[in-house]
Structure formats: C-alpha cells, structure tokens
Design a protein around this motif. Sequence first.
Motif, PDB file in Angstrom:
ATOM      1  N   GLU A  85      54.562   8.924  42.359  1.00  9.64           N
ATOM      2  CA  GLU A  85      53.926   9.708  43.219  1.00  9.64           C
ATOM      3  C   GLU A  85      53.340   9.188  44.281  1.00  9.64           C
ATOM      4  OE1 GLU A  85      53.739   9.273  40.046  1.00  9.64           O
ATOM      5  OE2 GLU A  85      55.038  11.237  39.311  1.00  9.64           O
ATOM      6  N   VAL A  86      52.859   7.819  44.165  1.00 10.83           N
ATOM      7  CA  VAL A  86      52.319   7.232  45.548  1.00 10.83           C
ATOM      8  C   VAL A  86      53.187   6.786  46.426  1.00 10.83           C
ATOM      9  CG1 VAL A  86      51.254   4.656  46.093  1.00 10.83           C
ATOM     10  CG2 VAL A  86      50.666   6.178  43.987  1.00 10.83           C
ATOM     11  N   LEU A  87      54.594   6.588  46.022  1.00  6.97           N
ATOM     12  CA  LEU A  87      55.697   6.738  46.976  1.00  6.97           C
ATOM     13  C   LEU A  87      55.814   7.740  47.880  1.00  6.97           C
ATOM     14  CD1 LEU A  87      58.226   4.292  44.909  1.00  6.97           C
ATOM     15  CD2 LEU A  87      56.902   3.711  46.976  1.00  6.97           C
ATOM     16  N   VAL A  88      55.906   8.971  47.058  1.00  5.93           N
ATOM     17  CA  VAL A  88      55.967  10.266  47.930  1.00  5.93           C
ATOM     18  C   VAL A  88      54.877  10.588  48.580  1.00  5.93           C
ATOM     19  CG1 VAL A  88      56.251  12.532  47.442  1.00  5.93           C
ATOM     20  CG2 VAL A  88      57.609  11.218  46.205  1.00  5.93           C
ATOM     21  N   THR A  89      53.701  10.387  48.103  1.00  2.54           N
ATOM     22  CA  THR A  89      52.424  10.507  48.996  1.00  2.54           C
ATOM     23  C   THR A  89      52.431   9.775  50.298  1.00  2.54           C
ATOM     24  OG1 THR A  89      51.265  10.834  47.034  1.00  2.54           O
ATOM     25  CG2 THR A  89      50.022  10.330  48.976  1.00  2.54           C
ATOM     26  N   ILE A 136      62.351   3.749  46.195  1.00  2.00           N
ATOM     27  CA  ILE A 136      62.709   5.170  45.904  1.00  2.00           C
ATOM     28  C   ILE A 136      64.014   5.294  45.168  1.00  2.00           C
ATOM     29  CG2 ILE A 136      63.156   7.414  46.632  1.00  2.00           C
ATOM     30  CD1 ILE A 136      61.301   6.705  49.003  1.00  2.00           C
ATOM     31  N   ARG A 137      65.096   4.839  45.578  1.00  2.00           N
ATOM     32  CA  ARG A 137      66.217   4.713  44.640  1.00  2.00           C
ATOM     33  C   ARG A 137      66.358   4.323  43.294  1.00  2.00           C
ATOM     34  NH1 ARG A 137      71.956   2.727  46.913  1.00  2.00           N
ATOM     35  NH2 ARG A 137      71.023   0.735  46.442  1.00  2.00           N
ATOM     36  N   PHE A 138      65.303   3.512  43.070  1.00  2.00           N
ATOM     37  CA  PHE A 138      65.115   2.957  41.753  1.00  2.00           C
ATOM     38  C   PHE A 138      64.501   4.329  40.587  1.00  2.00           C
ATOM     39  CE2 PHE A 138      61.918   1.139  38.647  1.00  2.00           C
ATOM     40  CZ  PHE A 138      62.930   0.486  37.887  1.00  2.00           C
ATOM     41  N   LEU A 144      64.979   9.136  37.187  1.00  2.00           N
ATOM     42  CA  LEU A 144      64.132  10.174  36.398  1.00  2.00           C
ATOM     43  C   LEU A 144      63.514  11.263  37.301  1.00  2.00           C
ATOM     44  CD1 LEU A 144      61.953   7.419  34.789  1.00  2.00           C
ATOM     45  CD2 LEU A 144      63.761   8.789  33.613  1.00  2.00           C
ATOM     46  N   HIS A 145      63.633  11.092  38.701  1.00  2.00           N
ATOM     47  CA  HIS A 145      63.115  12.098  39.659  1.00  2.00           C
ATOM     48  C   HIS A 145      64.216  12.478  40.524  1.00  2.00           C
ATOM     49  CE1 HIS A 145      59.161  11.165  38.078  1.00  2.00           C
ATOM     50  NE2 HIS A 145      59.523   9.967  38.172  1.00  2.00           N
ATOM     51  N   ALA A 159      72.890  10.048  47.854  1.00  2.00           N
ATOM     52  CA  ALA A 159      72.290   9.300  46.451  1.00  2.00           C
ATOM     53  C   ALA A 159      71.861   9.976  45.471  1.00  2.00           C
ATOM     54  CB  ALA A 159      71.677   8.061  46.716  1.00  2.00           C
ATOM     55  N   ALA A 160      70.751  10.990  45.792  1.00  4.43           N
ATOM     56  CA  ALA A 160      70.100  11.771  44.770  1.00  4.43           C
ATOM     57  C   ALA A 160      71.075  12.842  44.358  1.00  4.43           C
ATOM     58  CB  ALA A 160      68.898  12.317  45.500  1.00  4.43           C
TER      59      ALA A 160
END
Length: 360
Positions: A177-181, A207-209, A213-214, A233-234
């Motif tokens: 969530e912090v990364l997306v923010t 983010i790829r890590f 899960l997301h 990748a996603a």
Amino acid sequence: MSRSISPTDATQLALSDSIFGIPPATEDPWFSVNDNGAALAASSSSVMSDPQAEDDRSGAKGGNEELRGLPTPPPSATDPEAPVMSMSTTFHRGMIHDGRPADLILVSFDAVYFHVHADVLHDASGNGFASLLEQLSSTRVSSEVSLINVPESAETLNVVLLTIYGKSSADYRPSFEVLVTAVNEFEKYAIDPRRYVKPSLPLFEIIRFHMPLHPLEVYSVAGHYDLHELAVAASSHLLGYKLNTISDETVSYMGPIYVRRLYALHMNRAEALKKVLVLPPEPHPSIPACSLMDQTKVARAWALSSAYLIWDARPDMSASFIENTLSQLKQSMTCNNCKKRIDERIKRCVIDWSSVKWTI
C-alpha cells in the motif's frame, strides 16, 4: 513553509558524524535524536524510558575521554528532557551525494527529518516538487540549509526520495500500500513514473516482489501510468482472474487501453486452445486388429475430450491438466499403434499450448 538555518542550527538538528556516527539503514527508516543532536535510538518512537537508550547516553557521556581532539557536544546534548525528533537513517545530516552535503531538509507531516539536495529534487520533478522548492530564497548562501514541510507521511516520502536517488527501499520493507501511494504521489510532484519504474530499477523490482499477491493492483497501477513492462509482468499472474469481477472503479483507474489488452489476452488464449485441440490423432495404417473403421472411434473419443477442455477453457489451464485429461483416452484401447498416435498428438498439443503467449 520554508526557512533557512545556519550550519550551527543544522548541527543541532542532526547527529554529529565525527562523535556519534550515523546509524546504517535498517528496517527502521528513522532514528530519534534530541534537539542538540544526540542519538537516542534507531527507532521512530520516543526512547526516554528505554534502559538501553539510557546506557547509550551514559556511554556517550563517559566516552568523551577517548575522543580527545574531537568537538565536544553541548552539555545539554545528553539531557533526557530535551525535545525528541526523528531523522531518516538514509537521509541524515551526513548525507553526501556526488561529493556534496545536503542543502535542504524536508519534514514529513509526522515530523521525520530528511536531508536532501535541492538540485536532485529539481531534476526529478517537473513542477519544483509541487512548487515547494519555490519557497527557497534565491539569495540564500551555500552555507544555509533550508527547511520545508511536506504533506506526506514519512513512509511515503521515504520511498519517493529513495526512488529519486536510485536507492532501494527493500531494506525498510514498505508495505504494498505504501509503494502504491508513493507511485501515486509522483503525479503531484510531476515525477515521471516511466523514468523510475522500469526493469532493473529498485522500485520496479520491489513492486514485482509483491506481484503474486497483488497482481490486479499492480496491473492497474501499470495501466494508469502506462508502465508497459510492469503491466506485461503482472498480466501473467492474471490468467486465472475472473475479469467480470473487476470493479468499475478499478477499470476506470486502469484505463481503457490496458483493460482491452487484458481482455484480449484472455480471449486469444481461449481461441488458441481450440486450435491446439481441434485436430485428432493421425490414423495409423490399417491392420487386422485395428482397421480404419475402428480408428474412427479414437477420433470421436478425442473430439469428446477436446470438447470438454474447450468448454472449460481457461487462460491459465496448465499443460499438465491437458495432458492428463487426454491421456485417459488410452485406458480403453488395446491397440498399441493407436496409443502411440495419441501420445504423439498429446505431446504436440502440450508444446503448442506452452508456446501460446501468456502476457499482454
């Protein structure tokens, strides 16, 4: 707001490198210091009642005898009643970039201090870091260190700054969530995500890590900012996702181009599966025990099994599932030649299905 502070004031805001040392970056992205610069603990919380902190202060106080010839901190530097502030363990007072010390302090809304370089922020941001850098006085001298308050939390600001400086935030283990923010905050500061979120760069890798899960959230962010490599990748993690369950809000955020690409990926794989399975095994030369008429039963059985797989066609259907399903045809057969032809056809199907593109 912005204000300039003298080198003496800046020293009081920071930990003295020559006496106390700068803590290395750890999972705690900030440590506490008092207003005279004495380190209290490698933690973002107050340590006034921490016995270990008391020992550290006593050690620092008693260790001055071993530091002859070095500057001595003010007598109140170890005063336990002095106000406590939190400072980034990466962007500390001794932060050096390209041989230059920091000339700017950013303070997050939760009061964590980050020592940075104004020119680095100018280079990364297309709007003067949301016009905050416009507060800097054009007449300030090089010995002045300006201080600016920013509206982001320390966690978010930490990721943004680490990204700008080309450093990884993995050691701090920020939540997804912090990364997306942080990526979303790029827009406010006119930071181009395509410059910093691409293969081999730290933010892309972390983010790829989180991707397994997301996957939908990562793909949505990638679509919103046109981060093609990240979206590719996603997308491989979304082959089993039911697209009709995606919310309208997510579709709107993702954008029509990447929504269409994801739907096309699913439909193209379903069509490819039909083409892979449509052909029955090649008949073998007629023999007394298995005539061409007998082999029509093999073709019908293959058609039925293929129809079952096609009816349940899923973009994420595994090659092993296809192989196991079609191999059951051999159980009721006595002709070894027919079994051999079925094995050959199954092998061809597995190869063809494995070669079908599984990303957008």
